[in-house]
Motif scaffolding. Sequence first.
Motif, short mmCIF file in Angstrom:
data_model
loop_
_atom_site.label_atom_id
_atom_site.label_comp_id
_atom_site.label_asym_id
_atom_site.label_seq_id
_atom_site.Cartn_x
_atom_site.Cartn_y
_atom_site.Cartn_z
N PRO A 113 -44.32 -13.89 65.76
CA PRO A 113 -43.92 -15.01 64.80
C PRO A 113 -43.85 -13.85 63.91
CG PRO A 113 -46.50 -15.37 66.26
CD PRO A 113 -46.00 -14.22 67.41
N ASP A 141 -41.84 -15.96 71.10
CA ASP A 141 -42.02 -16.77 70.01
C ASP A 141 -40.81 -16.28 68.97
OD1 ASP A 141 -42.38 -18.77 68.78
OD2 ASP A 141 -43.38 -18.22 67.29
N THR A 165 -41.26 -20.10 74.28
CA THR A 165 -41.78 -21.10 73.18
C THR A 165 -40.41 -21.45 72.20
OG1 THR A 165 -42.30 -19.75 71.81
CG2 THR A 165 -44.47 -20.46 73.65
N ASN A 167 -37.10 -23.21 69.39
CA ASN A 167 -36.93 -24.32 69.01
C ASN A 167 -35.95 -24.11 69.14
OD1 ASN A 167 -35.49 -22.43 67.45
ND2 ASN A 167 -37.04 -22.11 65.04
N GLU A 170 -33.10 -21.12 68.69
CA GLU A 170 -33.73 -19.99 69.70
C GLU A 170 -32.81 -20.49 70.43
OE1 GLU A 170 -37.75 -18.67 66.50
OE2 GLU A 170 -37.88 -20.17 68.62
N GLY A 227 -44.34 -24.04 63.98
CA GLY A 227 -44.55 -22.92 65.90
C GLY A 227 -45.20 -21.82 65.94
N ASP A 228 -45.55 -21.14 64.98
CA ASP A 228 -46.47 -20.05 65.11
C ASP A 228 -48.04 -20.87 65.84
OD1 ASP A 228 -44.90 -18.85 63.56
OD2 ASP A 228 -44.93 -19.49 61.61
N ALA A 231 -47.69 -21.92 69.09
CA ALA A 231 -47.87 -20.56 69.78
C ALA A 231 -48.53 -19.72 69.96
CB ALA A 231 -46.28 -19.83 69.35
#
Length: 287
Positions: A113, A141, A165, A167, A170, A227-228, A231
Amino acid sequence: MPSRSEVITPALLRDWALPVPTGGKEARGTVLVVGGSRFTPGAVLLAGVAALRAGAGVLQLAAAESTAAALSIQVPEALVVGLPETADGAVQGDPGDLLGGLVAEADVVAVGPGLKDIDATRALLHVVLDAAGPETSLVLDAYALGALSHEPDLLVGSGRPVVLTPNLTEARHLLGRKPGDDLDADAVELARRYDAVVSLYGHIATPEGRAWREESGDAGLGTSGSGDVRAGLLAGLLSRGAEPAQAACWAAFAHAVSGQRLVPRYGRIGFLARELLDEIPYTVATV
């Protein structure tokens, strides 16, 4: 033919109940979040607080040294360690012995992150892997996933409990192509290729080919920092004793439903990632 996956429902999760540790904070484990840069310390904050909200007992944050003082004030519950920076404000790939000691003592390490600089992140990921014990759970992540895409065999055969994890962007780097219409199949492909549990946009898969999908997510989750939070939520569930696929399914559901709970106040879009944090404990407790 589309891949087959099981829908994540409250009934499924109730039958797959999370561990409920007894005793003090040590029984709920230590989460270490490694990330941040001079310009993105908020990612570490969001991930760390989400881990606590999900039930982690002890939180440690390792981020760019110029941000450490501010983070320690914003997250007084955490031990905060500043890591050396590059001239551009990224965490250096060789941060010295202090990080290795923290990794060695942690139960869960979330890497990525807020990190910047792919080469420095690759080196940092090796530091973490070298210091982590074989039973230490890992959450990779953001830039850590970009680093992994350059070394796709890094985790293969290690037997480590790891959750990725990605997106959609990624996932493109990890797959070497744009994700298709069947995200269940893409998640399974990634899980097999990288020998890790994968949580891709609400689609969860194991290296053995088991798959689940979360169908409660809404447009509001597509916001900066979301997203953080996911995670960190996942790291917190691992810390309290969940196994990787279980933690990934619970985290996907709790992330989505926490967003749903904000809709009456803010509408379908417009709520902030940090506002998800306060919804996590109630969402997890009332499945």
